[in-house]
Scaffold this active site. Structure first.
Site, PDB file in Angstrom:
ATOM      1  N   SER A 154       0.866  -0.963   0.424  1.00 42.01           N
ATOM      2  CA  SER A 154      -0.468   0.048   0.314  1.00 42.01           C
ATOM      3  C   SER A 154       1.071   1.218   0.019  1.00 42.01           C
ATOM      4  O   SER A 154       2.187   1.075   0.510  1.00 42.01           O
ATOM      5  CB  SER A 154      -0.983   0.100   1.493  1.00 42.01           C
ATOM      6  OG  SER A 154      -1.490   1.293   1.202  1.00 42.01           O
ATOM      7  N   TYR A 164      -0.999  -0.111  10.430  1.00 42.03           N
ATOM      8  CA  TYR A 164      -1.083  -0.878   9.260  1.00 42.03           C
ATOM      9  C   TYR A 164       0.234  -0.002   7.766  1.00 42.03           C
ATOM     10  O   TYR A 164       0.674  -0.477   7.526  1.00 42.03           O
ATOM     11  CB  TYR A 164      -2.641  -0.030   8.715  1.00 42.03           C
ATOM     12  CG  TYR A 164      -3.221  -0.379   7.047  1.00 42.03           C
ATOM     13  CD1 TYR A 164      -3.560  -1.868   6.819  1.00 42.03           C
ATOM     14  CD2 TYR A 164      -2.539   0.171   6.309  1.00 42.03           C
ATOM     15  CE1 TYR A 164      -3.346  -2.029   5.431  1.00 42.03           C
ATOM     16  CE2 TYR A 164      -2.678  -0.065   5.138  1.00 42.03           C
ATOM     17  CZ  TYR A 164      -3.288  -1.252   4.409  1.00 42.03           C
ATOM     18  OH  TYR A 164      -3.816  -1.407   3.810  1.00 42.03           O
TER      19      TYR A 164
END
Length: 268
Positions: A154, A164
Site C-alpha cells: 500500500s 497498518y
C-alpha cells in the site's frame, strides 16, 4: 521471469499450464488477480478461510476460463494452517510459478482501542504470512531459476498511519530489497502500492465511500491491470495511477508531523 505468459514449466501439475498461488482471492483485488491470471492461461491455487466461497470461485474459473483451480483452505493467522500453504509452495512435484501475496485487512480504530490480539492477527496477516510465503516460494524458484512474486502492499506504507502503514512499510522495503537480491537468480518480484480502492476492504472496516475524496478512489481492475503490466516490464515497484505516483513521491519528502494530520483519512 520477465512476463506473465511464461513457457510451460518443466513439471506442470495440470497439463502444460503455469500455476499461480493467490491468497485472499474471493473478493477485491484478489478476485481480479485470479480472473486476469486465468485469462492468461494460469491454473490457480486459491487460498482463503471460506471453503464455500473458494469452491464456488474454483467452479466459476473452470467454467469461464477452462483452467483448473485448486482450493486450499487456510487461515493465515493460524501458524499450522499457514504451514500448509508453505508446504504447497515448496512441493517440487507441483511447482508454483507465481505467488501473489494479496490477503489483508485493516483496523479502523486507533492502536490502543484495539486489543493486542487484534493487532497481532493484523501483523500476522500483513507481515508474517507474506514473509513466510516468500521464503517458501523463493527456494524452489531460485533452484529452477524462474518464477515470480507479487506482493500487494500500500502507498500507506510511505506514510505514518499507525500499525497498518508500519506493516506495509515492512512489505515495501522487503519487496524492494528482494527484487534486487533474487532477480539475478531468475525470480522477478514486484511490490504493488495501491491507494484507496473500491473493494470489500473498507466495507469490512465499516468505512463509507464519503470518508475519502472521490478523486482518491481507484477501481480494482485498474490497480491489477497496472500491477500486471509493471510485473511484465520487470519493475520492482508498481504504484497505480498518476495521482498516487505523485502522492508516493511527495510522501517520501514531507515531514512526519505534517503527514500525521491526515492519518484519520479513510477511517471515519
Amino acid at each position: 521471469m520477465s512476463s506473465l505468459t511464461p513457457p510451460a514449466p518443466a513439471h506442470p501439475p495440470t497439463g502444460d499450464r503455469p500455476v499461480a498461488l493467490v491468497t485472499g482471492p474471493t473478493s477485491g483485488l484478489g478476485r481480479v488477480f485470479v480472473e486476469r491470471l486465468a485469462g492468461r492461461g494460469f491454473d490457480l491455487v486459491l487460498v482463503a478461510r471460506d471453503e464455500t466461497r473458494l469452491k464456488a470461485l474454483a467452479d466459476e474459473l473452470a467454467t469461464s476460463y477452462g483452467v483448473h483451480a485448486e482450493v486450499l483452505v487456510a487461515d493465515l493467522v493460524d501458524r499450522g494452517q499457514l504451514r500448509l500453504v508453505e508446504e504447497r509452495l515448496t512441493d517440487d512435484t507441483r511447482p508454483v510459478d507465481l505467488l501473489v501475496n494479496n490477503a489483508g485487512f485493516g483496523l479502523k480504530r486507533r492502536f490502543l482501542s484495539n486489543t493486542v490480539e487484534q493487532e497481532q492477527a493484523h501483523l500476522d496477516v500483513l507481515v508474517t504470512a507474506p514473509m513466510r510465503l516468500c521464503h517458501a516460494a523463493l527456494g524452489p524458484m531460485t533452484r529452477r531459476h524462474s518464477g515470480g512474486i507479487i506482493n500487494v502492499s500500500s502507498v500507506a506504507g510511505l506514510q505514518p498511519r499507525g500499525s497498518y502503514s508500519a506493516a506495509k512499510a515492512y512489505l515495501n522495503r522487503f519487496g524492494e530489497w528482494a527484487a534486487h537480491e533474487y532477480g539475478k537468480d531468475g525470480v522477478h518480484i514486484t511490490t504493488v502500492l495501491p491507494g484507496f480502492t473500491r473493494t470489500e476492504f473498507h466495507e469490512r472496516m465499516d468505512v463509507g465511500r464519503d470518508a475519502v475524496p472521490k478523486v482518491l478512489w481507484l477501481d480494482a481492475e485498474r490497480v491489477v491491470d497496472e500491477a500486471l503490466a509493471d510485473f511484465d516490464k520487470g519493475r520492482p515497484m508498481s504504484v497505480p495511477s498518476k495521482r498516487y505516483t505523485l502522492i508516493a513521491g511527495v510522501s517520501r519528502h514531507l515531514p512526519t508531523r505534517l503527514m500525521q494530520r491526515f492519518q484519520g483519512l479513510g477511517r471515519r
